[in-house]
Motif scaffolding. Structure first.
Motif, short mmCIF file in Angstrom:
data_model
loop_
_atom_site.label_atom_id
_atom_site.label_comp_id
_atom_site.label_asym_id
_atom_site.label_seq_id
_atom_site.Cartn_x
_atom_site.Cartn_y
_atom_site.Cartn_z
N TRP A 26 29.27 37.33 -6.71
CA TRP A 26 29.54 35.64 -5.21
C TRP A 26 28.75 34.82 -6.11
N MET A 27 27.35 34.95 -6.78
CA MET A 27 26.83 34.29 -7.44
C MET A 27 27.47 33.94 -8.55
N GLU A 28 27.60 34.44 -9.16
CA GLU A 28 28.77 33.51 -10.33
C GLU A 28 29.60 32.72 -10.24
N HIS A 29 30.53 33.35 -9.29
CA HIS A 29 31.94 32.67 -8.74
C HIS A 29 32.02 32.16 -7.05
N LEU A 75 18.11 21.53 -2.12
CA LEU A 75 18.49 22.86 -3.07
C LEU A 75 19.75 22.29 -4.00
N LYS A 76 19.60 23.32 -5.19
CA LYS A 76 20.63 23.11 -6.51
C LYS A 76 21.81 23.82 -5.61
N ASP A 77 22.97 22.71 -5.76
CA ASP A 77 23.95 23.68 -5.99
C ASP A 77 24.28 24.13 -6.46
N PRO A 78 24.48 26.00 -6.83
CA PRO A 78 25.21 26.76 -7.51
C PRO A 78 25.97 26.86 -8.28
N TRP A 79 27.07 25.96 -7.68
CA TRP A 79 28.47 25.87 -8.39
C TRP A 79 29.29 24.84 -8.44
N ALA A 80 27.98 23.80 -8.49
CA ALA A 80 28.00 22.18 -9.08
C ALA A 80 28.97 22.64 -10.60
N LYS A 81 29.82 21.66 -10.66
CA LYS A 81 30.46 21.39 -11.54
C LYS A 81 29.65 20.40 -13.06
N LEU A 82 29.16 21.02 -14.14
CA LEU A 82 28.60 20.67 -14.65
C LEU A 82 29.07 19.19 -15.36
#
Length: 82
Positions: A26-29, A75-82
């Motif tokens: 979940w944290m990865e995807h 908080l930083k968006d963990p799934w934001a596109k870089l």
């Protein structure tokens, strides 16, 4: 002490059927194309014991509070596109 993410199973509630995944996955995807998908239950993969959702770091909970904190820049968006 929190269990490692690969030892935590999360139940993801979805209108087409609930599914279990690991916290590590979940944290990865994350939710992918389903932006409102979120964990609703956690349990230990090793013991089957229920765990509090607080084992999921706030930025990965994808609930209203987490999304609001990300939107406000707290908080930083963990799934934001870089």
């Amino acid at each position: 002490m929190l269990p490692p993410p690969e030892d935590v199973l999360l139940l993801l509630a979805h209108p087409f059927g609930d599914t279990w995944t690991t916290l590590a996955d979940w944290m990865e995807h994350g939710p992918g194309p389903r932006p409102l998908l979120r964990p609703v239950k956690a349990r230990s993969r090793l013991t089957g014991e229920d765990l509090p959702l607080s084992v999921v770091p706030l930025q990965y909970r994808n609930d209203g509070a987490a999304r609001l904190a990300i939107e406000r820049g707290q908080l930083k968006d963990p799934w934001a596109k870089l």
